[in-house]
Structures are given as structure tokens and as C-alpha cells.
Design a protein around this motif. Structure first.
Motif, PDB file in Angstrom:
ATOM      1  N   LEU A 187       0.840  -1.259   0.025  1.00  0.00           N
ATOM      2  CA  LEU A 187      -0.098   0.063  -0.081  1.00  0.00           C
ATOM      3  C   LEU A 187       0.790   1.409   0.035  1.00  0.00           C
ATOM      4  N   PRO A 188       0.686   2.286  -0.736  1.00  0.00           N
ATOM      5  CA  PRO A 188       1.133   3.378  -0.834  1.00  0.00           C
ATOM      6  C   PRO A 188       1.343   4.111   0.639  1.00  0.00           C
ATOM      7  N   GLU A 189       2.160   4.895   0.727  1.00  0.00           N
ATOM      8  CA  GLU A 189       2.452   5.507   1.929  1.00  0.00           C
ATOM      9  C   GLU A 189       1.390   6.317   2.528  1.00  0.00           C
ATOM     10  N   HIS A 190       0.745   7.139   1.477  1.00  0.00           N
ATOM     11  CA  HIS A 190      -0.394   8.202   1.629  1.00  0.00           C
ATOM     12  C   HIS A 190      -1.661   7.461   2.287  1.00  0.00           C
ATOM     13  N   MET A 191      -1.667   6.172   1.955  1.00  0.00           N
ATOM     14  CA  MET A 191      -2.850   5.570   2.399  1.00  0.00           C
ATOM     15  C   MET A 191      -2.813   5.196   3.982  1.00  0.00           C
ATOM     16  N   GLN A 192      -1.665   5.000   4.463  1.00  0.00           N
ATOM     17  CA  GLN A 192      -1.374   4.360   5.636  1.00  0.00           C
ATOM     18  C   GLN A 192      -2.342   4.690   6.991  1.00  0.00           C
ATOM     19  N   GLY A 193      -2.876   6.040   6.847  1.00  0.00           N
ATOM     20  CA  GLY A 193      -3.801   6.357   7.963  1.00  0.00           C
ATOM     21  C   GLY A 193      -5.178   6.505   7.429  1.00  0.00           C
ATOM     22  N   HIS A 194      -5.414   5.918   6.336  1.00  0.00           N
ATOM     23  CA  HIS A 194      -6.784   5.953   6.001  1.00  0.00           C
ATOM     24  C   HIS A 194      -7.879   5.073   6.991  1.00  0.00           C
ATOM     25  N   PRO A 195      -9.063   5.682   7.210  1.00  0.00           N
ATOM     26  CA  PRO A 195      -9.870   4.992   8.211  1.00  0.00           C
ATOM     27  C   PRO A 195     -10.277   3.548   7.505  1.00  0.00           C
ATOM     28  N   MET A 196     -10.468   3.531   6.306  1.00  0.00           N
ATOM     29  CA  MET A 196     -11.096   2.354   5.683  1.00  0.00           C
ATOM     30  C   MET A 196     -10.267   1.018   5.922  1.00  0.00           C
ATOM     31  N   LEU A 197      -8.974   1.442   6.137  1.00  0.00           N
ATOM     32  CA  LEU A 197      -7.835   0.298   6.592  1.00  0.00           C
ATOM     33  C   LEU A 197      -7.908  -0.152   8.082  1.00  0.00           C
ATOM     34  N   ASP A 198      -8.676   0.502   8.765  1.00  0.00           N
ATOM     35  CA  ASP A 198      -9.162  -0.176  10.195  1.00  0.00           C
ATOM     36  C   ASP A 198     -10.210  -0.962  10.195  1.00  0.00           C
ATOM     37  N   LYS A 199     -11.018  -1.029   8.955  1.00  0.00           N
ATOM     38  CA  LYS A 199     -11.956  -2.257   8.825  1.00  0.00           C
ATOM     39  C   LYS A 199     -11.593  -3.497   8.348  1.00  0.00           C
ATOM     40  N   ARG A 200     -12.560  -4.498   8.465  1.00  0.00           N
ATOM     41  CA  ARG A 200     -12.416  -5.814   8.143  1.00  0.00           C
ATOM     42  C   ARG A 200     -12.918  -5.901   6.604  1.00  0.00           C
ATOM     43  N   ALA A 201     -12.655  -6.738   5.859  1.00  0.00           N
ATOM     44  CA  ALA A 201     -13.260  -6.841   4.574  1.00  0.00           C
ATOM     45  C   ALA A 201     -14.730  -6.992   4.427  1.00  0.00           C
ATOM     46  N   GLU A 202     -15.299  -7.696   5.326  1.00  0.00           N
ATOM     47  CA  GLU A 202     -16.694  -8.095   5.527  1.00  0.00           C
ATOM     48  C   GLU A 202     -17.529  -6.605   5.717  1.00  0.00           C
ATOM     49  N   GLN A 203     -16.830  -5.620   6.182  1.00  0.00           N
ATOM     50  CA  GLN A 203     -17.557  -4.453   6.383  1.00  0.00           C
ATOM     51  C   GLN A 203     -17.637  -3.291   5.151  1.00  0.00           C
ATOM     52  N   LEU A 204     -17.054  -3.659   4.162  1.00  0.00           N
ATOM     53  CA  LEU A 204     -17.376  -2.941   2.966  1.00  0.00           C
ATOM     54  C   LEU A 204     -18.232  -3.265   1.999  1.00  0.00           C
ATOM     55  N   SER A 205     -18.691  -2.276   1.528  1.00  0.00           N
ATOM     56  CA  SER A 205     -19.437  -2.500   0.114  1.00  0.00           C
ATOM     57  C   SER A 205     -18.839  -2.674  -1.097  1.00  0.00           C
ATOM     58  N   VAL A 206     -19.542  -3.065  -2.146  1.00  0.00           N
ATOM     59  CA  VAL A 206     -18.756  -2.822  -3.573  1.00  0.00           C
ATOM     60  C   VAL A 206     -18.323  -1.504  -3.870  1.00  0.00           C
ATOM     61  N   ALA A 207     -18.838  -0.509  -3.390  1.00  0.00           N
ATOM     62  CA  ALA A 207     -18.685   0.919  -3.614  1.00  0.00           C
ATOM     63  C   ALA A 207     -17.412   1.282  -2.731  1.00  0.00           C
ATOM     64  N   ASP A 208     -17.260   0.817  -1.608  1.00  0.00           N
ATOM     65  CA  ASP A 208     -16.284   0.934  -0.710  1.00  0.00           C
ATOM     66  C   ASP A 208     -14.996   0.440  -1.335  1.00  0.00           C
ATOM     67  N   PHE A 209     -15.200  -0.957  -1.887  1.00  0.00           N
ATOM     68  CA  PHE A 209     -13.935  -1.777  -2.642  1.00  0.00           C
ATOM     69  C   PHE A 209     -13.469  -1.111  -3.916  1.00  0.00           C
ATOM     70  N   VAL A 210     -14.473  -0.473  -4.535  1.00  0.00           N
ATOM     71  CA  VAL A 210     -14.224   0.323  -5.708  1.00  0.00           C
ATOM     72  C   VAL A 210     -13.131   1.486  -5.398  1.00  0.00           C
ATOM     73  N   GLU A 211     -13.703   2.210  -4.251  1.00  0.00           N
ATOM     74  CA  GLU A 211     -12.836   3.367  -3.802  1.00  0.00           C
ATOM     75  C   GLU A 211     -11.566   2.999  -3.313  1.00  0.00           C
ATOM     76  N   LEU A 212     -11.434   1.848  -2.639  1.00  0.00           N
ATOM     77  CA  LEU A 212     -10.087   1.515  -1.948  1.00  0.00           C
ATOM     78  C   LEU A 212      -9.093   1.043  -3.072  1.00  0.00           C
ATOM     79  N   THR A 213      -9.761   0.557  -4.333  1.00  0.00           N
ATOM     80  CA  THR A 213      -9.023   0.224  -5.201  1.00  0.00           C
ATOM     81  C   THR A 213      -8.188   1.331  -6.041  1.00  0.00           C
ATOM     82  N   GLN A 214      -9.114   2.351  -6.090  1.00  0.00           N
ATOM     83  CA  GLN A 214      -8.682   3.407  -6.840  1.00  0.00           C
ATOM     84  C   GLN A 214      -7.618   4.165  -5.712  1.00  0.00           C
ATOM     85  N   LEU A 215      -7.709   4.188  -4.631  1.00  0.00           N
ATOM     86  CA  LEU A 215      -6.554   4.707  -3.918  1.00  0.00           C
ATOM     87  C   LEU A 215      -5.212   3.858  -3.835  1.00  0.00           C
ATOM     88  N   ILE A 216      -5.348   2.646  -3.967  1.00  0.00           N
ATOM     89  CA  ILE A 216      -4.345   1.870  -3.949  1.00  0.00           C
ATOM     90  C   ILE A 216      -3.531   2.165  -5.255  1.00  0.00           C
TER      91      ILE A 216
END
Length: 256
Positions: A226-255
Motif C-alpha cells: 500500500l502506498p505511504e499516503h494510504m497508511q492513515g486511511h480509516p477504511m484500513l481499520d475495517k475488515r473486508a466484510e464491512q466494506l460495500s462494493v462501492a467501498d472496494f471500488v474506492e479502495l482500489t482507486q486509492l491503491i
């Protein structure tokens, strides 16, 4: 040939309740106007009996030679070329169906997930799927985020399909009865032509997240560097089962 023996190595459990069979067939809505239908694993033709009465171009595929012989005998109204012996997972569906087609069937429990991955490969050609499968798998596919059953297949299918859990089917209506309950679900292609991210990367992120589902995404996705700028992103504090499709799309964009 009067009988077809259910074969354990093929995961066969033949539905004997014709009322349920008719309900499954009637669940086809012909979403987006398709007229070609592929029945996977017709077995003794309990769904076929109702499908042949519809104004559709019906194709059957089964890996059981005994079933194929039975179907040729009992459904002479179908051209021989449309009753196919073969493995649907190895079949070139794009060549077989130049036009959009629906999928229906009592999916063998041992390959149901593989069938859905095959459908995902052809998602722009398959507007609708109506199928019966193990209840646990059906629930997983239809479940939303926050559930313990929500998983890889849930996210990947829900990215491209609207999914409905239709009804539960008890074990005693099968020959032989399976050790689990079954369920019927319907998938309808949504309006998403392409995800707003790199789709190959999206699949990678989803799979990696759920393969380590007990970990937070910060730890589960470590191998993706994961890129350095993402390390503090709140989404990373969650588990996969908590993310919607839209969340996974956003996460992929950030990565990316």
C-alpha cells in the motif's frame, strides 16, 4: 431408459417436486429481453419439462452421459445439437451464444462457485441467472456487508448483478436428499458497464481482503504494498466484510 442414477462424484441431487420446478422456471423474467436460455445440469429434466413450453431457444448441458441419453429420449422436440454432453466450465459460451442468454439450473453443489466465476467472465452476455444451490452459498451471494457470510463471491457478483434470495428448498424433495438445505436465487444484470477502477486490481483487492478476513485491511492487504499516503486511511481499520462494493471500488482507486 426410464431412470437416471444420481452420481455422487457429479454432485447430483435430482429435484422431484414439480411444483418447485415450475416456480424456478417461472422466476425467469427475461430481463433485458433475451430469448436464449442455457440450463446447466438438467439431470432428469424436471426443469426442462416446463422450459420446453416457453417461447425460448433452449439449450441443455450436462456432464452425465446417462442424463444426456435420457433427455434425448424424453425431449425429442429439442434439436439434438441443443442437448449437449460436456462440462460447462470448459465450454466456449461466447461461440455457442452469439446473442445474450439467460442461465438456469439446479447447480451441482460441488462446482456452484466455479459456475458463478464463469458467469462473471460472461457478465456482459448473461443478463439473468436463476438457480438452485446450497442454502449457505445462496445466502453468501445475496448477503450484504456486515454479515459473516458476506465474502468474495458476494462482492464480485453484486458489483455487476442485483441479487434476490427467492425461497428455501428442503432436502426431502430431492433424490437422494442432500445433507444440507437448498435455496433459489435470481441475479439480474445491473447498469454497471465497467467499474470506476482497474477491474483486475479490484478482484485482487477483494480476494486478498477476504482471504485474511479476521485481520483489518491494513494487515490483510500488506502484500499489495500500500502506498505511504494510504497508511492513515480509516477504511484500513475495517475488515473486508464491512466494506460495500462501492467501498472496494474506492479502495482500489486509492491503491492504484
Amino acid at each position: 431408459m426410464e431412470k437416471v442414477r444420481a452420481k455422487k462424484h457429479l454432485g447430483q441431487h435430482f429435484l422431484k417436486d414439480k411444483g418447485i420446478a415450475q416456480d424456478i422456471v417461472e422466476a425467469l423474467s427475461y430481463h433485458m429481453g433475451y430469448r436464449h436460455v442455457l440450463e446447466i445440469g438438467p439431470g432428469t429434466g424436471v426443469l426442462t419439462e416446463f422450459l420446453v413450453k416457453k417461447d425460448i431457444e433452449l439449450f441443455l448441458i450436462d456432464l452425465d452421459k446417462e442424463s444426456i441419453a435420457y433427455l434425448h429420449t424424453h425431449y425429442p422436440q429439442l434439436p439434438e445439437s441443443r442437448i449437449m454432453y460436456g462440462d460447462v466450465l470448459r465450454t466456449d459460451l461466447k461461440t455457442l451464444f452469439p446473442a445474450p442468454f439467460g442461465v438456469i439450473g439446479n447447480f451441482p453443489y460441488n462446482i456452484s462457485s466455479q459456475i458463478f466465476f464463469k458467469i462473471l467472465e460472461h457478465r456482459d452476455h448473461v443478463p439473468e441467472v436463476v438457480c438452485m444451490l446450497q442454502k449457505e452459498v445462496a445466502e453468501r451471494i445475496a448477503e450484504g456487508p456486515g454479515s459473516k457470510t458476506y465474502g468474495i463471491l458476494s462482492v464480485l457478483l453484486q458489483a455487476y448483478y442485483d441479487i434476490e434470495y427467492l425461497f428455501t428448498v428442503e432436502a426431502h424433495v430431492f433424490i437422494p436428499p442432500p445433507k444440507v438445505r437448498s435455496a433459489v436465487i435470481r441475479l439480474k444484470r445491473n447498469q454497471v458497464q465497467a467499474l470506476d477502477c482497474n477491474e483486475k486490481r479490484f478482484v485482487q483487492v477483494v480476494k486478498q481482503g477476504f482471504q485474511n478476513r479476521r485481520k483489518t485491511l491494513r494487515n490483510a492487504l500488506k502484500s499489495l504494498n500500500l502506498p505511504e499516503h494510504m497508511q492513515g486511511h480509516p477504511m484500513l481499520d475495517k475488515r473486508a466484510e464491512q466494506l460495500s462494493v462501492a467501498d472496494f471500488v474506492e479502495l482500489t482507486q486509492l491503491i492504484a
